[in-house]
Motif scaffolding. Structure first.
Motif, PDB file in Angstrom:
ATOM      1  N   GLN A  35       9.965 -19.610  -4.313  1.00 45.13           N
ATOM      2  CA  GLN A  35       9.476 -20.909  -4.805  1.00 45.13           C
ATOM      3  C   GLN A  35       8.888 -21.746  -3.654  1.00 45.13           C
ATOM      4  O   GLN A  35       7.786 -22.269  -3.751  1.00 45.13           O
ATOM      5  N   VAL A  36       9.648 -21.837  -2.549  1.00 50.67           N
ATOM      6  CA  VAL A  36       9.206 -22.681  -1.419  1.00 50.67           C
ATOM      7  C   VAL A  36       8.036 -22.022  -0.684  1.00 50.67           C
ATOM      8  O   VAL A  36       7.021 -22.674  -0.410  1.00 50.67           O
ATOM      9  N   ASN A  37       8.168 -20.727  -0.371  1.00 51.63           N
ATOM     10  CA  ASN A  37       7.178 -20.057   0.480  1.00 51.63           C
ATOM     11  C   ASN A  37       5.888 -19.716  -0.257  1.00 51.63           C
ATOM     12  O   ASN A  37       4.840 -19.594   0.379  1.00 51.63           O
ATOM     13  N   CYS A  38       5.973 -19.525  -1.581  1.00 52.42           N
ATOM     14  CA  CYS A  38       4.780 -19.089  -2.327  1.00 52.42           C
ATOM     15  C   CYS A  38       4.363 -20.106  -3.405  1.00 52.42           C
ATOM     16  O   CYS A  38       3.269 -20.668  -3.327  1.00 52.42           O
ATOM     17  N   SER A  39       5.241 -20.340  -4.392  1.00 50.36           N
ATOM     18  CA  SER A  39       4.830 -21.174  -5.531  1.00 50.36           C
ATOM     19  C   SER A  39       4.452 -22.580  -5.087  1.00 50.36           C
ATOM     20  O   SER A  39       3.444 -23.141  -5.557  1.00 50.36           O
ATOM     21  N   ALA A  40       5.234 -23.159  -4.164  1.00 45.25           N
ATOM     22  CA  ALA A  40       4.929 -24.519  -3.710  1.00 45.25           C
ATOM     23  C   ALA A  40       3.608 -24.556  -2.935  1.00 45.25           C
ATOM     24  O   ALA A  40       2.867 -25.539  -3.011  1.00 45.25           O
ATOM     25  N   VAL A  41       3.314 -23.478  -2.223  1.00 45.91           N
ATOM     26  CA  VAL A  41       2.053 -23.402  -1.471  1.00 45.91           C
ATOM     27  C   VAL A  41       0.870 -23.377  -2.450  1.00 45.91           C
ATOM     28  O   VAL A  41      -0.133 -24.080  -2.271  1.00 45.91           O
TER      29      VAL A  41
END
Ligand SMILES: NC(=O)c1ccc[n+]([C@@H]2O[C@H](COP(=O)([O-])OP(=O)(O)OC[C@H]3O[C@@H](n4cnc5c(N)ncnc54)[C@H](OP(=O)(O)O)[C@@H]3O)[C@@H](O)[C@H]2O)c1
Length: 264
Positions: free
Chosen positions: A115-121
């Motif tokens: 979530q933090v490393n991919c989706s939020a980006v």
């Protein structure tokens, strides 16, 4: 120097409470940029913002947000909109890793990392891109890793998130260059920060280690030069080029030996 490329303009940095994000924010402030800093630890952001605005006489806004929450990117956008801030530079830096055997890892923690490393980006880029395209200018720097270039056993899901970041950045970079918007993936190798402690990962002895400041400068230089990706340091660059010539499975096997948790 490249850090002056955003002088007088707003830069939004995620993960600005520590490590590479903090170093990036300091470089930008030294170059006269105005800053929006975000991370979870509000106390740290507050102290850092006070330090930067005193030292560099620049405007610094902070917004505490947890990027594990899918609604966080929209809340950050709402904050910048409420202040009529249109960032000229978005630095998607926030991220974390998990080290250890995949079979023993907590699934919820791994999904939070994705979530933090991919989706939020993806969400942050998607939310800030339209205004950049409408203006005909804007820069997006995405912090990937040397782990983006091959599988890394014992950081398997982490390396996959960083491969995603690199491929995502390079794809978007080509899509939006005709609108005057630039996207660059920064690929650091081992860097001094809180990352390794949080990931519970020892740094292999044979690896060279950069400071967060060196990494921040390399990233901002590459962004200012319009590169689509940059690998930090000659030995990392050489390593990434050489391993392309070797069979992928051999590269993964070597990586397995390097990163196997000690005692096994
Ligand atoms: N250090 C390395 O060797 C290395 C190598 C290659 C790539 N990278 C990448 O560099 C980036 C920065 O890492 P770093 O080395 O500077 O590590 P760090 O010192 O641990 O900093 C990570 C930053 O991300 C923020 N963050 C983590 N989880 C978050 C969440 N759920 N919501 C919002 N913010 C969050 C942290 O702030 P809060 O805890 O206050 O939220 C902190 O500011 C990461 O994307 C990492 O994958 C690091």
């Amino acid at each position: 120097m490249s850090r002056f490329s955003w002088k007088g303009q707003w830069a939004l940095v995620t993960g600005a409470s520590s490590g590479i994000g903090q170093a990036m924010a300091r470089e930008l402030a030294a170059g006269g940029a105005k800053l929006v800093l975000t991370a979870r630890r509000a106390d740290r952001l507050q102290a850092f913002a006070a330090e930067l605005s005193t030292e560099f006489s620049t405007e610094v806004e902070i917004f505490a947000a947890d990027l594990e929450k899918p609604e966080a990117p929209a809340e950050i956008l709402e904050f910048t909109n409420s202040k009529s801030i249109n960032p000229a530079l978005l630095v998607n830096n926030a991220g974390f890793g998990i080290f250890g055997e995949f079979r023993e890892m907590d699934l919820a923690r791994q999904l939070a990392m994705i979530q933090v490393n991919c989706s939020a980006v993806v969400a942050m880029t998607s939310l800030y891109l339209p205004a950049m395209i409408a203006r005909g200018s804007g820069d997006v720097l995405i912090v990937a890793s040397t782990a983006s270039f091959q599988a890394v056993p014992y950081q398997t899901a982490y390396a996959a998130t960083k491969a995603f970041d690199l491929i995502f950045a390079e794809g978007i970079a080509e899509e939006v260059k005709r609108f005057g918007v630039r996207v660059c993936a920064l690929c650091p190798g081992q860097t001094k920060s809180e990352f390794h402690e949080i990931a519970n990962e020892p740094i292999p002895k044979q690896m060279s280690v950069h400071t967060a400041r060196e990494v921040a400068r390399i990233g901002l230089d590459a962004m200012a030069a319009g590169k689509h990706h940059v690998i930090c340091g000659v030995s990392n660059r050489l390593g990434m080029e050489l391993q392309r010539l070797a069979p992928r499975r051999l590269v993964t096997a070597i990586s397995e030996r390097m990163f196997r948790p000690s005692g096994e």
